[in-house]
Write a protein that holds these residues in place. Structure first.
Motif, PDB file in Angstrom:
ATOM      1  N   ARG A  30       0.820  -1.207   0.000  1.00 51.99           N
ATOM      2  CA  ARG A  30       0.000   0.000   0.000  1.00 51.99           C
ATOM      3  C   ARG A  30       0.861   1.268   0.000  1.00 51.99           C
ATOM      4  NH1 ARG A  30       0.038   2.211   5.055  1.00 51.99           N
ATOM      5  NH2 ARG A  30       0.992   0.913   6.675  1.00 51.99           N
ATOM      6  N   VAL A  31       2.054   1.166   0.562  1.00 56.16           N
ATOM      7  CA  VAL A  31       2.961   2.312   0.596  1.00 56.16           C
ATOM      8  C   VAL A  31       4.002   2.223  -0.519  1.00 56.16           C
ATOM      9  CG1 VAL A  31       4.623   3.596   2.013  1.00 56.16           C
ATOM     10  CG2 VAL A  31       2.642   2.510   3.085  1.00 56.16           C
ATOM     11  N   ARG A  32       4.404   1.007  -0.843  1.00 54.69           N
ATOM     12  CA  ARG A  32       5.459   0.806  -1.844  1.00 54.69           C
ATOM     13  C   ARG A  32       5.063   1.379  -3.203  1.00 54.69           C
ATOM     14  NH1 ARG A  32       5.916  -4.278  -1.178  1.00 54.69           N
ATOM     15  NH2 ARG A  32       4.735  -5.038  -2.958  1.00 54.69           N
ATOM     16  N   ASN A  33       3.852   1.101  -3.650  1.00 51.10           N
ATOM     17  CA  ASN A  33       3.418   1.594  -4.960  1.00 51.10           C
ATOM     18  C   ASN A  33       3.382   3.118  -5.002  1.00 51.10           C
ATOM     19  OD1 ASN A  33       3.148  -1.009  -5.914  1.00 51.10           O
ATOM     20  ND2 ASN A  33       0.938  -1.110  -5.570  1.00 51.10           N
ATOM     21  N   THR A 137       5.536  10.864   4.599  1.00 49.69           N
ATOM     22  CA  THR A 137       4.763  10.661   5.831  1.00 49.69           C
ATOM     23  C   THR A 137       3.282  10.569   5.515  1.00 49.69           C
ATOM     24  OG1 THR A 137       6.430  11.887   7.100  1.00 49.69           O
ATOM     25  CG2 THR A 137       4.271  11.600   8.123  1.00 49.69           C
ATOM     26  N   ALA A 138       2.818  11.386   4.576  1.00 52.39           N
ATOM     27  CA  ALA A 138       1.396  11.388   4.214  1.00 52.39           C
ATOM     28  C   ALA A 138       0.956  10.021   3.688  1.00 52.39           C
ATOM     29  CB  ALA A 138       1.117  12.472   3.180  1.00 52.39           C
ATOM     30  N   ILE A 139       1.771   9.405   2.826  1.00 56.99           N
ATOM     31  CA  ILE A 139       1.347   8.133   2.235  1.00 56.99           C
ATOM     32  C   ILE A 139       1.487   6.972   3.218  1.00 56.99           C
ATOM     33  CG2 ILE A 139       1.893   8.936  -0.093  1.00 56.99           C
ATOM     34  CD1 ILE A 139       4.361   7.122  -0.052  1.00 56.99           C
ATOM     35  N   MET A 140       2.290   7.147   4.280  1.00 59.22           N
ATOM     36  CA  MET A 140       2.396   6.091   5.299  1.00 59.22           C
ATOM     37  C   MET A 140       1.238   6.152   6.289  1.00 59.22           C
ATOM     38  SD  MET A 140       6.476   5.903   6.114  1.00 59.22           S
ATOM     39  CE  MET A 140       7.660   5.677   4.781  1.00 59.22           C
ATOM     40  N   GLU A 141       0.608   7.310   6.412  1.00 61.95           N
ATOM     41  CA  GLU A 141      -0.567   7.507   7.263  1.00 61.95           C
ATOM     42  C   GLU A 141      -0.335   7.084   8.715  1.00 61.95           C
ATOM     43  OE1 GLU A 141      -4.413   7.172   4.507  1.00 61.95           O
ATOM     44  OE2 GLU A 141      -3.320   5.267   4.596  1.00 61.95           O
ATOM     45  N   PRO A 142       0.611   7.727   9.408  1.00 63.49           N
ATOM     46  CA  PRO A 142       0.821   7.418  10.837  1.00 63.49           C
ATOM     47  C   PRO A 142      -0.368   7.892  11.664  1.00 63.49           C
ATOM     48  CG  PRO A 142       2.114   9.337  10.186  1.00 63.49           C
ATOM     49  CD  PRO A 142       1.532   8.772   8.923  1.00 63.49           C
ATOM     50  N   ALA A 148       5.171  12.726  14.048  1.00 67.03           N
ATOM     51  CA  ALA A 148       6.117  12.063  13.140  1.00 67.03           C
ATOM     52  C   ALA A 148       6.796  13.041  12.187  1.00 67.03           C
ATOM     53  CB  ALA A 148       5.381  10.988  12.340  1.00 67.03           C
ATOM     54  N   LEU A 149       6.091  14.093  11.774  1.00 68.37           N
ATOM     55  CA  LEU A 149       6.577  14.971  10.709  1.00 68.37           C
ATOM     56  C   LEU A 149       7.929  15.628  10.969  1.00 68.37           C
ATOM     57  CD1 LEU A 149       3.511  16.825   9.143  1.00 68.37           C
ATOM     58  CD2 LEU A 149       5.311  15.574   7.946  1.00 68.37           C
ATOM     59  N   PRO A 150       8.151  16.253  12.127  1.00 69.02           N
ATOM     60  CA  PRO A 150       9.453  16.908  12.327  1.00 69.02           C
ATOM     61  C   PRO A 150      10.627  15.953  12.162  1.00 69.02           C
ATOM     62  CG  PRO A 150       7.903  17.558  14.043  1.00 69.02           C
ATOM     63  CD  PRO A 150       7.265  16.436  13.296  1.00 69.02           C
ATOM     64  N   TYR A 228       7.153   6.487  15.462  1.00 59.88           N
ATOM     65  CA  TYR A 228       5.820   7.069  15.284  1.00 59.88           C
ATOM     66  C   TYR A 228       5.170   6.674  13.957  1.00 59.88           C
ATOM     67  CZ  TYR A 228       7.642   9.940  19.078  1.00 59.88           C
ATOM     68  OH  TYR A 228       8.195  10.366  20.257  1.00 59.88           O
ATOM     69  N   LEU A 229       5.898   5.929  13.142  1.00 58.30           N
ATOM     70  CA  LEU A 229       5.351   5.450  11.875  1.00 58.30           C
ATOM     71  C   LEU A 229       4.590   4.145  12.091  1.00 58.30           C
ATOM     72  CD1 LEU A 229       8.467   6.043   9.576  1.00 58.30           C
ATOM     73  CD2 LEU A 229       6.475   7.538   9.876  1.00 58.30           C
ATOM     74  N   PRO A 230       3.705   3.766  11.159  1.00 56.93           N
ATOM     75  CA  PRO A 230       3.046   2.461  11.270  1.00 56.93           C
ATOM     76  C   PRO A 230       4.082   1.339  11.385  1.00 56.93           C
ATOM     77  CG  PRO A 230       2.031   3.768   9.540  1.00 56.93           C
ATOM     78  CD  PRO A 230       3.255   4.522   9.978  1.00 56.93           C
ATOM     79  N   GLU A 231       3.749   0.302  12.110  1.00 57.77           N
ATOM     80  CA  GLU A 231       4.715  -0.765  12.376  1.00 57.77           C
ATOM     81  C   GLU A 231       5.283  -1.376  11.105  1.00 57.77           C
ATOM     82  OE1 GLU A 231       3.392  -3.749  15.065  1.00 57.77           O
ATOM     83  OE2 GLU A 231       2.936  -2.350  16.697  1.00 57.77           O
ATOM     84  N   ASP A 232       4.442  -1.520  10.071  1.00 63.67           N
ATOM     85  CA  ASP A 232       4.928  -2.169   8.849  1.00 63.67           C
ATOM     86  C   ASP A 232       5.801  -1.245   7.998  1.00 63.67           C
ATOM     87  OD1 ASP A 232       2.913  -0.496   7.967  1.00 63.67           O
ATOM     88  OD2 ASP A 232       1.743  -2.055   6.964  1.00 63.67           O
TER      89      ASP A 232
END
Length: 316
Positions: A30-33, A137-142, A148-150, A228-232
């Motif tokens: 979902r993030v790779r593409n 960061t936006a496409i990872m959706e934390p 997470a952003l800074p 702070y990012l999603p685990e995957d």
């Protein structure tokens, strides 16, 4: 996004960003593409000014303006990557202002080839590197993007600084650009003309060492936010940080001489970095602890790393 659009982005990333592409392969689909598309867009913009050769500045600006209109949805996309990029921005809520900031930085490359201070360079990186961190960061959706952003911005700046330090020779020869802050060069008595002539000296070594240390501070600040990012997404981002920072070992082993030849990572070295990082991640899911253990960035607490990280000895 259509598969053909994703494939077009993937082909560009695979051709032009081998280190980042290797880490991207570990991202969830979902993030790779989306990452393939983002990276391809960044490269399309970058190549307008970096691979311009004898293209007049006015023509470069016109190309960037056309790209800007397409990226913002004000003109029909002329490339499948741009069509997919527009869809991606709509889906993940990437703001037009962030796209504008990125493209403004690309446009500044048309006229700007020297940076007086690090603050000046940092201003450039707000568009060229920080915007990349914001979009990724936006496409990872934390769950907590504001936290997470800074850190993502600092990690983006770290990656770009590593590229600047690695590519001093290429930037001089192919683009007549010097990204090392002139104030750093002056502080170490390195004349600008010495860089232009690709003349290595102990003074240049000291200037490079200072900027390498500054960059490694950015890595620490950036890696501190991977939690702070999603685990995957955590391991792939950590892998990217380890791989980029590994250039610092190569640079140090060459006594900071990036003028006679460009430092590069062999495939074997990259695979060793990946294997070691994944092994330590299996036992410890703390990104900072693993980065501290396996990366080329010197630890603030040397005893934690153990003897395998002896001074100047490449162990990865």
């Amino acid at each position: 996004m259509q598969q053909e659009h994703i494939d077009a982005g993937k082909a560009i990333q695979k051709r032009t960003g081998k280190t980042f592409y290797l880490a991207t392969r570990f991202l969830p689909k979902r993030v790779r593409n989306a990452t393939h598309v983002l990276y391809a867009f960044f490269r399309i913009a970058d190549e307008i000014v970096d691979d311009a050769a004898d293209v007049p500045p006015a023509e470069q600006r016109a190309e960037l303006e056309s790209l800007r209109r397409q990226a913002l949805g004000r003109a029909e996309p002329e490339d499948p990557v741009l069509e997919a990029f527009r869809e991606l921005c709509d889906r993940y809520g990437i703001e037009d202002a962030e796209i504008e900031t990125f493209l403004d930085a690309m446009e500044s490359d048309v006229d700007t080839d020297r940076y007086e201070t690090y603050a000046d360079l940092e201003g450039y990186m707000r568009g060229s590197a920080a915007s990349v961190g914001v979009m990724m960061t936006a496409i990872m959706e934390p769950d907590d993007p504001e936290t997470a952003l800074p850190h993502a911005i600092k990690l983006g700046e770290a990656f770009q600084m590593t590229n600047f330090l690695r590519d001093v020779r290429e930037d001089v020869l192919e683009r007549d650009r010097i990204y090392l802050p002139l104030e750093t060069l002056r502080a170490h008595d390195v004349p600008e003309r010495q860089i232009e002539r690709l003349e290595y000296s102990e003074s240049f070594r000291d200037a490079m060492a200072e900027e390498l240390r500054r960059t490694e501070t950015l890595y620490r600040e950036g890696v501190a936010g991977i939690r702070y990012l999603p685990e995957d997404c955590q391991l792939p981002v950590l892998l990217a940080a380890v791989l980029y920072a590994e250039h610092h070992t190569v640079i140090r082993n060459r006594e900071y001489d990036v003028l006679s030849a460009e430092p590069s990572l062999s495939t074997v070295r990259k695979l060793k970095c990946l294997a070691k990082t994944r092994w330590h991640w299996h036992w410890n899911r703390d990104p900072e602890a693993v980065f501290d253990r396996v990366s080329a960035v010197p630890s603030l607490e040397p005893d934690r790393r153990g003897p395998e990280h002896g001074d100047g000895v490449p162990t990865r």
